[in-house]
Write a protein that holds these residues in place. Structure first.
Motif, PDB file in Angstrom:
ATOM      1  N   TRP A   1      -6.221   2.918  -7.391  1.00 54.21           N
ATOM      2  CA  TRP A   1      -6.126   4.202  -6.787  1.00 54.21           C
ATOM      3  C   TRP A   1      -7.412   4.130  -5.601  1.00 54.21           C
ATOM      4  CZ3 TRP A   1      -8.569   9.356  -8.977  1.00 54.21           C
ATOM      5  CH2 TRP A   1      -8.443  10.339  -7.916  1.00 54.21           C
TER       6      TRP A   1
ATOM      7  N   LEU B   1       0.822  -0.980   0.048  1.00 53.71           N
ATOM      8  CA  LEU B   1      -0.040   0.116   0.123  1.00 53.71           C
ATOM      9  C   LEU B   1       1.093   1.211  -0.050  1.00 53.71           C
ATOM     10  CD1 LEU B   1      -3.331   0.490   1.950  1.00 53.71           C
ATOM     11  CD2 LEU B   1      -1.760   2.221   1.440  1.00 53.71           C
TER      12      LEU B   1
ATOM     13  N   ASP C   1      -3.362   0.691  -3.854  1.00 53.02           N
ATOM     14  CA  ASP C   1      -3.483  -0.685  -3.449  1.00 53.02           C
ATOM     15  C   ASP C   1      -2.954  -1.552  -4.410  1.00 53.02           C
ATOM     16  OD1 ASP C   1      -3.983  -2.976  -1.981  1.00 53.02           O
ATOM     17  OD2 ASP C   1      -6.297  -2.961  -2.623  1.00 53.02           O
TER      18      ASP C   1
ATOM     19  N   GLU D   1       3.087   2.804   2.609  1.00 54.75           N
ATOM     20  CA  GLU D   1       2.421   3.609   3.961  1.00 54.75           C
ATOM     21  C   GLU D   1       2.782   2.782   5.132  1.00 54.75           C
ATOM     22  OE1 GLU D   1       0.724   6.166   5.296  1.00 54.75           O
ATOM     23  OE2 GLU D   1      -0.003   6.393   3.506  1.00 54.75           O
TER      24      GLU D   1
ATOM     25  N   ILE E   1      -8.885  -0.050   2.199  1.00 57.71           N
ATOM     26  CA  ILE E   1      -8.917   0.965   1.280  1.00 57.71           C
ATOM     27  C   ILE E   1      -9.835   0.581   0.199  1.00 57.71           C
ATOM     28  CG2 ILE E   1      -7.053  -0.866  -0.040  1.00 57.71           C
ATOM     29  CD1 ILE E   1      -5.885   2.029  -0.927  1.00 57.71           C
TER      30      ILE E   1
ATOM     31  N   THR F   1      -2.011  13.974  -2.025  1.00 58.08           N
ATOM     32  CA  THR F   1      -1.502  12.750  -1.810  1.00 58.08           C
ATOM     33  C   THR F   1      -2.411  11.644  -2.370  1.00 58.08           C
ATOM     34  OG1 THR F   1      -0.287  13.475   0.168  1.00 58.08           O
ATOM     35  CG2 THR F   1      -0.874  11.107   0.073  1.00 58.08           C
TER      36      THR F   1
ATOM     37  N   ARG G   1       1.694   5.506  -1.199  1.00 57.07           N
ATOM     38  CA  ARG G   1       0.997   6.997  -1.270  1.00 57.07           C
ATOM     39  C   ARG G   1       1.814   7.484  -2.348  1.00 57.07           C
ATOM     40  NH1 ARG G   1       3.558   7.522   3.855  1.00 57.07           N
ATOM     41  NH2 ARG G   1       5.087   8.861   3.881  1.00 57.07           N
TER      42      ARG G   1
ATOM     43  N   TYR H   1      -7.731   5.471   1.408  1.00 55.75           N
ATOM     44  CA  TYR H   1      -7.310   4.473   2.554  1.00 55.75           C
ATOM     45  C   TYR H   1      -7.885   4.957   3.931  1.00 55.75           C
ATOM     46  CZ  TYR H   1      -3.702   3.091   5.866  1.00 55.75           C
ATOM     47  OH  TYR H   1      -3.163   2.307   7.070  1.00 55.75           O
TER      48      TYR H   1
ATOM     49  N   HIS I   1      -3.281   7.441  -2.822  1.00 55.43           N
ATOM     50  CA  HIS I   1      -3.116   6.120  -2.380  1.00 55.43           C
ATOM     51  C   HIS I   1      -3.363   5.019  -3.325  1.00 55.43           C
ATOM     52  CE1 HIS I   1      -3.052   7.889   1.636  1.00 55.43           C
ATOM     53  NE2 HIS I   1      -2.247   7.075   2.201  1.00 55.43           N
TER      54      HIS I   1
END
Length: 215
Positions: free
Chosen positions: A179, A8, A31, A78, A195, A27, A10, A182, A29
């Motif tokens: 995308w 995971l 997955d 992360e 997420i 920012t 960012r 999270y 995140h």
């Protein structure tokens, strides 16, 4: 999900005001779910950083004048609240470059911004996101507290360039990158999903004030 079967991460997109060092940061995140099939390539975070360098930064730079420097893209693992001491890595792509927007004659304060609502495949506060959109914004960009098309077009173009499911595994692979929004709270409580994949965004037209961006 990424903490169990991949990563995971960012992605950080950053602009720095040359005169003061003030920053405006977004920012995002991702997955990164790696393939469970032996021999298939895993997701490559460096490829994600390179994608942002080539496709997202070109839409971010036109939001800022040359008084701002757009920083290289940073991708970082992360922190996992269930395993806070685990080793983490970072990947960087690009070089610092000046913004490309023509300077407005009457700049608004840096704290003036727009808010984009980010929606996902799940319902609830923990699965909704917000992105604060700024730049070198002038009086011409708003009217009676409402953002005008000159500004909203730049912001919509920028958000549309954010990849929802980038192909960042080299070669044929079932590895997937999404995308997502999270929730650290979900992860810390060991609740799934922590997420949720992003499905869309909407830029709100009301002028907002973000105190953290005050000089």
């Amino acid at each position: 999900m990424g903490f169990e079967n991949g990563k995971l991460v960012r992605v950080v997109v950053r602009a720095v005001l040359n005169a003061t060092g003030d920053q405006q940061v977004n920012t995002f995140h991702y997955d990164l779910v790696d393939s469970a099939i032996p021999g298939e390539p895993a997701n490559d975070p460096q490829a994600l950083a390179d994608f942002y360098r080539d496709n997202v930064l070109p839409t971010f730079k036109p939001m800022y004048t040359s008084a701002w420097t757009i920083q290289p893209v940073l991708v970082a693992q992360e922190l996992d609240p269930q395993n806070p001491n685990a080793a983490r890595s970072e990947w960087v792509s690009g070089t610092a470059a000046a913004g490309t927007k023509a300077a407005p004659t009457d700049l608004l304060p840096q704290a003036c911004c727009a808010v984009a609502a980010i929606s996902t495949t799940h319902i609830g506060r923990r699965y909704r996101g917000r992105t604060f959109l700024g730049g070198s914004i002038g009086e011409i960009d708003q009217s009676a507290g409402v953002w005008q098309s000159g500004a909203t077009t730049l912001w919509n173009t920028y958000l549309a360039s954010i990849p929802k499911q980038p192909d960042i595994a080299t070669g044929a692979s079932t590895s997937v990158a999404n995308w997502g929004i999270y929730s650290r709270t979900q992860r810390a409580a060991d609740l799934d999903p922590y997420i949720s994949p992003v499905v869309g965004f909407s830029v709100r037209t009301k002028v907002r004030w973000l105190r953290s961006r005050e000089p």
